[in-house]
Design an enzyme around this catalytic site. Structure first.
Site, mmCIF file in Angstrom:
data_model
loop_
_atom_site.group_PDB
_atom_site.id
_atom_site.type_symbol
_atom_site.label_atom_id
_atom_site.label_comp_id
_atom_site.label_asym_id
_atom_site.label_seq_id
_atom_site.Cartn_x
_atom_site.Cartn_y
_atom_site.Cartn_z
ATOM 1 N N CYS A 177 35.708 36.164 55.763
ATOM 2 C CA CYS A 177 37.063 35.903 56.274
ATOM 3 C C CYS A 177 37.178 36.132 57.773
ATOM 4 C CB CYS A 177 38.071 36.753 55.515
ATOM 5 S SG CYS A 177 37.859 36.600 53.747
ATOM 6 N N ASN B 298 44.516 32.668 50.003
ATOM 7 C CA ASN B 298 43.444 33.162 50.873
ATOM 8 C C ASN B 298 42.339 32.100 50.950
ATOM 9 O OD1 ASN B 298 41.198 34.442 51.941
ATOM 10 N ND2 ASN B 298 41.510 36.357 50.820
ATOM 11 N N HIS C 196 44.092 36.970 59.325
ATOM 12 C CA HIS C 196 43.534 36.357 58.114
ATOM 13 C C HIS C 196 44.574 36.515 57.010
ATOM 14 C CE1 HIS C 196 41.260 35.435 54.675
ATOM 15 N NE2 HIS C 196 41.100 36.679 54.279
HETATM 16 O O1 UT7 Z 1 39.915 37.942 52.070
HETATM 17 C C1 UT7 Z 1 39.127 39.040 51.806
HETATM 18 C C2 UT7 Z 1 39.898 40.221 51.810
HETATM 19 N N1 UT7 Z 1 40.473 40.453 50.508
HETATM 20 C C3 UT7 Z 1 41.555 41.157 50.456
HETATM 21 O O2 UT7 Z 1 42.085 41.520 51.491
HETATM 22 C C4 UT7 Z 1 42.099 41.568 49.113
HETATM 23 C C5 UT7 Z 1 42.428 43.040 49.157
HETATM 24 N N2 UT7 Z 1 43.036 43.533 47.917
HETATM 25 C C6 UT7 Z 1 44.271 43.166 47.528
HETATM 26 O O3 UT7 Z 1 44.922 42.345 48.152
HETATM 27 C C7 UT7 Z 1 44.853 43.845 46.314
HETATM 28 O O4 UT7 Z 1 44.098 44.981 46.009
HETATM 29 C C8 UT7 Z 1 44.939 42.929 45.054
HETATM 30 C C9 UT7 Z 1 45.975 41.826 45.283
HETATM 31 C C10 UT7 Z 1 43.598 42.296 44.769
HETATM 32 C C11 UT7 Z 1 45.365 43.731 43.837
HETATM 33 O O5 UT7 Z 1 46.643 44.304 44.064
HETATM 34 P P1 UT7 Z 1 46.915 45.840 43.698
HETATM 35 O O6 UT7 Z 1 48.339 46.114 43.963
HETATM 36 O O7 UT7 Z 1 45.885 46.642 44.437
HETATM 37 O O8 UT7 Z 1 46.693 45.857 42.148
HETATM 38 P P2 UT7 Z 1 45.672 46.769 41.314
HETATM 39 O O9 UT7 Z 1 44.276 46.274 41.518
HETATM 40 O O10 UT7 Z 1 45.989 48.190 41.592
HETATM 41 O O11 UT7 Z 1 46.110 46.444 39.833
HETATM 42 C C12 UT7 Z 1 47.380 46.851 39.331
HETATM 43 C C13 UT7 Z 1 47.509 46.317 37.934
HETATM 44 C C14 UT7 Z 1 46.277 46.555 37.058
HETATM 45 O O12 UT7 Z 1 46.739 46.806 35.727
HETATM 46 P P3 UT7 Z 1 46.738 48.301 35.139
HETATM 47 O O13 UT7 Z 1 45.300 48.744 35.217
HETATM 48 O O14 UT7 Z 1 47.641 49.078 36.058
HETATM 49 O O15 UT7 Z 1 47.270 48.118 33.777
HETATM 50 C C15 UT7 Z 1 45.574 45.234 37.085
HETATM 51 O O16 UT7 Z 1 44.801 44.993 35.928
HETATM 52 O O17 UT7 Z 1 47.684 44.913 37.981
HETATM 53 C C16 UT7 Z 1 46.738 44.272 37.113
HETATM 54 N N3 UT7 Z 1 46.411 42.974 37.670
HETATM 55 C C17 UT7 Z 1 47.136 41.874 37.399
HETATM 56 N N4 UT7 Z 1 48.209 41.674 36.618
HETATM 57 C C18 UT7 Z 1 48.714 40.426 36.564
HETATM 58 C C19 UT7 Z 1 45.409 42.653 38.531
HETATM 59 N N5 UT7 Z 1 45.476 41.338 38.810
HETATM 60 C C20 UT7 Z 1 46.520 40.843 38.122
HETATM 61 C C21 UT7 Z 1 47.090 39.569 38.004
HETATM 62 N N6 UT7 Z 1 48.176 39.400 37.222
HETATM 63 N N7 UT7 Z 1 46.592 38.494 38.671
#
Ligand code: UT7
Length: 326
Positions: A113, A283, A253
Site C-alpha cells: 500500500c 482499499n 492510503h
Molecule cells: O492496506 C493495508 C493496511 N490494512 C489495514 O490498514 C487494515 C487494518 N485493520 C483494520 O482496518 C481493522 O482491524 C479491521 C477492519 C480489519 C477489523 O476491524 P476491527 O474493529 O479491528 O474488528 P476485529 O478484528 O476486532 O473484530 C471484531 C469482531 C470479531 O468478532 P468477535 O470475535 O468479537 O465475535 C470479528 O470476527 O468483528 C468480527 N468481524 C466481522 N463481523 C462482520 C470481522 N470481520 C467482520 C465482517 N463482518 N466483515
C-alpha cells in the site's frame, strides 16, 4: 532541478459491488463494514481487466491530460502486489508493450500500500539522475484475484483499480520536495500471501483458498497504521517547516476511515484536511493514493502551489510519505 507530477489519470472497473451484496455469501452486514471501515462499495475487475490493462488505461488517461504521447516517456514503474504474472515478466513491461512506448525501461515495485509513495521517489530519482526525462508511475491492483471470498475478515475490505502519474521537470519551487520511505520487516507476516513463493511453493493438490490467500492480522496492522500515519505526517511537517495551516491536503492510503480519524486526532489535524474516498473504492493498495489524486484533480480541487502530503502504510510492513507542491 525540480521534479513533479505533470498529470494524473485513473481507471476504475465498471463492476461496482456494494456492501449489500456481500451478506449473500458471507456472515457480514453493510452496518458492520461501514461502521468498522467507512467502506460502502468496491469495484471488481473482470477477467479481461488485468492489472496491466488497468495500468495502461490509467496511463493513457494521465498522458492525454498532460498532452503527451507514449514516446515522451522514458521509464515505467508499476507498483503492484497483484502482477499479471507472479514472477516474470513485470506488469510494467506489459504496459510498455500495450502503449508502444519505445526506448523506455520498465520495472515493478512491490511495496504494497506504500507502493505509489515509493514509486514517486524512485521516479524523481531517475529524472534527477539524468536517466529519464519523464516517468510513468502507476499503482494498479487486482486484489479481488488474491482474496479468499469466504473470509469475511479480508473479503469486505479490498477493491480493484489503477491510478497513474506522469513525472517530469517542473518550475523551481514546485514538485516533489521530500519523501520518507520506511519498512518494519518484523511485521512481514502480519499482512501477506503465505503460499505461491519459494518459501511455500504452489501445491497443486489444493484449491485457491486452501493454498492460503491474502492473510491479515487486522488489529496488528491497525495499530501499526495509526502509529506510522501520525509519525510520517508529523515528520514531513517538521522536516519541511510546515505548520498545519500550510498544508492544503493530506492524501492517505485509503484502508479504513477509523485509522485516519485516529491518526488525525493524535496529530491534532482537522479531518477536513484528509481526502477520503474509501467509501466508493475500498482499499485498492498501491492504487489508492493515485486514484485519490486523480479524483481530486478531476474535481478541480488541486491548484498550482498547493501543499500536499501523501502517506502510505501496509504490507511489508512498509510505510512512508511524500511532500508535494502541486
Ligand atoms: O492496506 C493495508 C493496511 N490494512 C489495514 O490498514 C487494515 C487494518 N485493520 C483494520 O482496518 C481493522 O482491524 C479491521 C477492519 C480489519 C477489523 O476491524 P476491527 O474493529 O479491528 O474488528 P476485529 O478484528 O476486532 O473484530 C471484531 C469482531 C470479531 O468478532 P468477535 O470475535 O468479537 O465475535 C470479528 O470476527 O468483528 C468480527 N468481524 C466481522 N463481523 C462482520 C470481522 N470481520 C467482520 C465482517 N463482518 N466483515
Amino acid at each position: 532541478m525540480a521534479v513533479g507530477i505533470l498529470s494524473v489519470g485513473s481507471y476504475i472497473p465498471e463492476r461496482r459491488m456494494s456492501n449489500d451484496e456481500l451478506p449473500k455469501s458471507l456472515d457480514t452486514s453493510d452496518e458492520w463494514i461501514r461502521s468498522h471501515t467507512g467502506i460502502g462499495n468496491r469495484h471488481i475487475a473482470s477477467d479481461t481487466e488485468t492489472t496491466s490493462y488497468m495500468a495502461s488505461e490509467a496511463s493513457k488517461d494521465a498522458l492525454s491530460r498532460a498532452g503527451l504521447d507514449s514516446d515522451d516517456i522514458d521509464s515505467i514503474i508499476v507498483a503492484t502486489i497483484t502482477p499479471d504474472y507472479k514472477d516474470i515478466p513485470a506488469s510494467a513491461n506489459l504496459v510498455q508493450r500495450d502503449l508502444a512506448i519505445t526506448n523506455a525501461g520498465s520495472f515493478d515495485i512491490k511495496a504494497a500500500c506504500t507502493g505509489f509513495v515509493y514509486g514517486l521517489e524512485l521516479g524523481r530519482g531517475l529524472i534527477l539522475g539524468g536517466t529519464a526525462a519523464r516517468v510513468l508511475v502507476i499503482g494498479s491492483e487486482k486484489l479481488s484475484a488474491i482474496m479468499n471470498w469466504n473470509d469475511r475478515r479480508t473479503a469486505v475490505l479490498f477493491g480493484d483499480g489503477a491510478g497513474a502519474a506522469v513525472l517530469g521537470q517542473t518550475d523551481e519551487g514546485r514538485g516533489i520536495q521530500d519523501s520518507i520511505l520506511r519498512t518494519d520487516g518484523s511485521g512481514a507476516e502480519f499482512l501477506y500471501m503465505p503460499s505461491g513463493g519459494t518459501a511455500t511453493p504452489v501445491d497443486y493438490t489444493k484449491n485457491h483458498e486452501e493454498q492460503g490467500c491474502l492473510t491479515m492480522d487486522g488489529q496488528k496492522v491497525y495499530n501499526f497504521a495509526v502509529r506510522v500515519n501520525t509519525e510520517i505526517v508529523s515528520e514531513l511537517m517538521v522536516r519541511n517547516d510546515l505548520s498545519q495551516e500550510d498544508v492544503d491536503f493530506i492524501v492517505p492510503h485509503q484502508a479504513n476511515y477509523r485509522i485516519i480519524a485516529a491518526a488525525a486526532k493524535r496529530a491534532n489535524i482537522p479531518m477536513e484536511k484528509y481526502y477520503l474516498n474509501m467509501e466508493e473504492f475500498a482499499n485498492t493498495s498501491s492504487a489508492s493514493i493515485p486514484l485519490a489524486l486523480a479524483e481530486m484533480d478531476k474535481k478541480g480541487m488541486l491548484k498550482r502551489g498547493m501543499k500536499i502530503l501523501t502517506v502510505g502504510f501496509g504490507g511489508g510492513l512498509t510505510y512512508g510519505g511524500n511532500y508535494i507542491i502541486w
